[in-house]
Scaffold this motif. Structure first.
Motif, short mmCIF file in Angstrom:
data_model
loop_
_atom_site.label_atom_id
_atom_site.label_comp_id
_atom_site.label_asym_id
_atom_site.label_seq_id
_atom_site.Cartn_x
_atom_site.Cartn_y
_atom_site.Cartn_z
N ASP A 56 0.85 -1.18 0.00
CA ASP A 56 0.00 0.00 0.00
C ASP A 56 0.89 1.23 0.00
O ASP A 56 2.11 1.15 0.13
CB ASP A 56 -0.95 0.00 1.21
N TYR A 57 0.27 2.40 -0.13
CA TYR A 57 1.04 3.62 -0.25
C TYR A 57 1.82 3.96 1.03
O TYR A 57 2.94 4.48 0.96
CB TYR A 57 0.12 4.79 -0.62
N VAL A 58 1.22 3.70 2.18
CA VAL A 58 1.92 4.01 3.42
C VAL A 58 3.19 3.17 3.55
O VAL A 58 4.27 3.68 3.85
CB VAL A 58 1.01 3.80 4.65
N ASN A 59 3.07 1.87 3.29
CA ASN A 59 4.24 1.01 3.36
C ASN A 59 5.29 1.44 2.33
O ASN A 59 6.49 1.47 2.62
CB ASN A 59 3.84 -0.44 3.12
N ALA A 60 4.84 1.79 1.14
CA ALA A 60 5.77 2.23 0.10
C ALA A 60 6.49 3.52 0.52
O ALA A 60 7.70 3.65 0.32
CB ALA A 60 5.02 2.45 -1.21
N ALA A 61 5.77 4.45 1.13
CA ALA A 61 6.37 5.71 1.55
C ALA A 61 7.36 5.48 2.69
O ALA A 61 8.43 6.10 2.72
CB ALA A 61 5.28 6.70 1.98
N ARG A 62 7.01 4.61 3.62
CA ARG A 62 7.94 4.30 4.71
C ARG A 62 9.22 3.70 4.17
O ARG A 62 10.32 4.08 4.59
CB ARG A 62 7.30 3.32 5.69
N LEU B 257 10.50 3.97 1.18
CA LEU B 257 11.25 4.97 0.43
C LEU B 257 12.00 5.88 1.39
O LEU B 257 13.19 6.18 1.18
CB LEU B 257 10.32 5.80 -0.45
N TYR B 258 11.33 6.32 2.45
CA TYR B 258 11.99 7.16 3.46
C TYR B 258 13.17 6.44 4.08
O TYR B 258 14.27 7.01 4.20
CB TYR B 258 10.97 7.56 4.53
N PHE B 259 12.98 5.19 4.48
CA PHE B 259 14.08 4.43 5.07
C PHE B 259 15.22 4.24 4.07
O PHE B 259 16.40 4.37 4.43
CB PHE B 259 13.60 3.07 5.57
N TYR B 260 14.88 3.93 2.84
CA TYR B 260 15.92 3.70 1.84
C TYR B 260 16.78 4.95 1.64
O TYR B 260 18.02 4.88 1.64
CB TYR B 260 15.30 3.28 0.52
N LEU B 261 16.12 6.08 1.47
CA LEU B 261 16.87 7.32 1.26
C LEU B 261 17.63 7.74 2.51
O LEU B 261 18.77 8.21 2.44
CB LEU B 261 15.92 8.42 0.79
N SER B 262 17.00 7.54 3.66
CA SER B 262 17.65 7.92 4.93
C SER B 262 18.84 7.03 5.22
O SER B 262 19.90 7.50 5.65
CB SER B 262 16.65 7.84 6.08
N PHE B 263 18.69 5.74 5.01
CA PHE B 263 19.78 4.81 5.30
C PHE B 263 20.95 4.95 4.33
O PHE B 263 22.04 4.42 4.60
CB PHE B 263 19.28 3.37 5.34
N SER B 264 20.77 5.68 3.25
CA SER B 264 21.92 5.97 2.40
C SER B 264 22.95 6.79 3.17
O SER B 264 24.15 6.77 2.85
CB SER B 264 21.48 6.73 1.13
N GLU B 265 22.51 7.50 4.20
CA GLU B 265 23.42 8.27 5.05
C GLU B 265 24.43 7.35 5.74
O GLU B 265 25.53 7.78 6.09
CB GLU B 265 22.63 9.04 6.11
N THR B 266 24.07 6.11 5.96
CA THR B 266 24.96 5.22 6.71
C THR B 266 26.17 4.78 5.90
O THR B 266 27.10 4.18 6.44
CB THR B 266 24.20 3.97 7.20
N CYS C 36 6.30 11.23 11.27
CA CYS C 36 5.66 9.93 11.52
C CYS C 36 6.61 8.97 12.23
O CYS C 36 6.25 8.36 13.25
CB CYS C 36 5.19 9.33 10.21
N GLU C 37 7.82 8.83 11.70
CA GLU C 37 8.77 7.89 12.30
C GLU C 37 9.28 8.39 13.65
O GLU C 37 9.60 7.58 14.53
CB GLU C 37 9.92 7.62 11.34
#
Length: 436
Positions: free
Chosen positions: A240-246, A248-257, A279-280
């Motif tokens: 669903d869209y919420v899971n997809a948005a979460r 995407l956020y994690f993927y882009l954020s975890f690129s920082e690591t 939200c997170e």
């Protein structure tokens, strides 16, 4: 006297993310350590003789391998279908360049994570040289995850490089798990409902409000339309869209690591990046902050960790040869311990999901975040305590030290006063654990 402003866990403001979109991923990055490494000026006559820390592991990859595979499937599938926007093609190019580096390494410490703990070890050694000149022994302990063990190993390697005369003992044993990770099955006072997995589960008490917050904040067209000419294509990979948005956020954020130069956060627009952070951030507050949802039980369990600090403070004040006791664990423990200690800014109890963003910021505990307590002593045998989080002073509802001339030293507390505060907070934690 110089102005002193203790760090507080106030929320991240939208205008801060508008100025730098990477701020919405602070939790996944690391403290920037802009100031030179230096210990604070102590009250006259006092010298530091012991430091004690609890550090979060360094930067690590996302906890589920499926994230990297799913994003790979999304961007390659959309490319094959001719649905990528110019920004989507940039996401594809940047993602595919690192795909082989991250696949199969969920939860793993990254090279950047190792570098972080080497940097922090160097800063501690430089700032607290008087401690290491008087005592040359380090005792380090870690939880039993590879990311914390490797973080500890990186730090110990750096201490050895800096001073070959140091005696270093380090361990990662199940015997310490109930102390270093009190919300785990190893803590005899924790029930199954208290374990970290229970706090994170879809059945957790916070989940309905969390899901609603995401639905209130999410505009699928605004988020996915940046990358796909048909935003509904994400539903072919995500449920669903919420899971997809979460994800995407994690993927882009975890690129920082992977390191600052690898960050993909610039691909998000600031407005939606902040909404995703909100939200997170609520989820993290609900798991390990001073939320009313668990009547304090989630942070009261950190009493095991606080008692460990107290035990060794008293031992080291009694004449041990230990300069530093270094603990390596997880962000939940730092947030929970600060709530237990009633630290300024970390003790706000907020029931409204939409208001949590104003009083709590999980980005204040980034990768490799380090909570440090220092003990000082004068020739009369008086002992002072000072606490910092990533080198920023912490404040507690304890009277600050005042010398014979009436001068106050913010951030420094008499041992007897700080110990009495800890004992009082432990008594509260005991009552919570006995009655909830």
């Amino acid at each position: 006297m110089a102005l002193w402003l203790p760090v507080a866990a106030q929320g991240l403001r939208p205008e801060e993310v508008d100025a730098d979109v990477r701020r919405a991923a602070d939790w996944f990055a690391g403290h920037r350590y802009d100031a030179p490494a230096a210990s604070p000026a102590a009250p006259p006559g006092f010298k530091p003789f012991n430091i004690s820390t609890y550090a979060r592991h360094g930067a690590r990859l996302y906890s589920k391998e499926s994230l990297y595979d799913d994003i790979h499937a999304l961007v390659t599938g959309a490319d094959a279908a001719g649905l990528l926007t110019p920004l989507g093609k940039e996401l594809l190019e940047r993602s595919e360049a690192v795909y082989d580096r991250v696949r199969g390494r969920s939860y793993d410490l990254t090279e950047y994570g190792r570098t972080q703990h080497k940097l922090i070890a160097g800063r501690i050694w430089k700032a607290w040289r008087p401690v290491f000149r008087e005592r040359r022994r380090i005792v380090a302990r870690s939880t039993q995850t590879n990311r914390t063990i490797l973080s500890m190993a990186a730090a110990m390697d750096e201490y050895r490089r800096l001073d070959g005369r140091l005696s270093i003992d380090f361990d990662a044993s199940a015997a310490d798990m109930g102390v270093l990770n009190p919300t785990s099955k190893y803590n005899p006072r924790a029930q199954e409902r208290d374990w970290s997995r229970a706090f994170e589960a879809d059945t957790a008490r916070w989940n309905p409000a969390f899901r609603q917050l995401w639905e209130d904040n999410l505009d699928p067209e605004a988020v996915f339309g940046r990358f796909l000419t048909d935003p509904s294509f994400v539903l072919t990979v995500f449920g669903d869209y919420v899971n997809a948005a979460r994800m995407l956020y994690f993927y882009l954020s975890f690129s920082e690591t992977l390191g600052p130069d690898e960050s993909l956060m610039y691909l998000l627009d600031p407005e939606n990046a902040w909404k995703m952070w909100e939200c997170e951030n609520f989820r993290m507050y609900s798991c390990c902050g001073a939320t009313p949802l668990y009547h304090g039980r989630n942070w009261a369990l950190e009493e095991a960790l606080l008692r460990d600090f107290l035990k060794y403070w008293e031992e080291d004040m009694g004449g041990s040869d230990v300069a530093a006791r270094l603990r390596f664990g997880h962000d939940y423990k730092i947030s929970g311990l600060l709530a237990l200690l009633d630290a300024r800014g970390w003790n706000h109890c907020e029931a409204d999901p939409h208001s949590v963003c104003r009083i709590y910021d999980f980005g204040k505990i980034p990768m490799a975040s380090t909570l440090l307590f220092a003990l000082y002593r004068n020739r009369s045998g008086e002992v002072l305590v000072r606490a910092t989080l990533d080198e920023e002073p912490l404040d507690f509802p304890v009277a600050v030290y005042r010398d014979a001339r009436g001068r106050e030293y913010p951030g420094f507390f008499r041992w007897e006063d700080f110990k009495a505060h800890c004992d009082a907070r432990l008594a509260i934690a005991d009552r919570i654990l006995e009655t909830t």
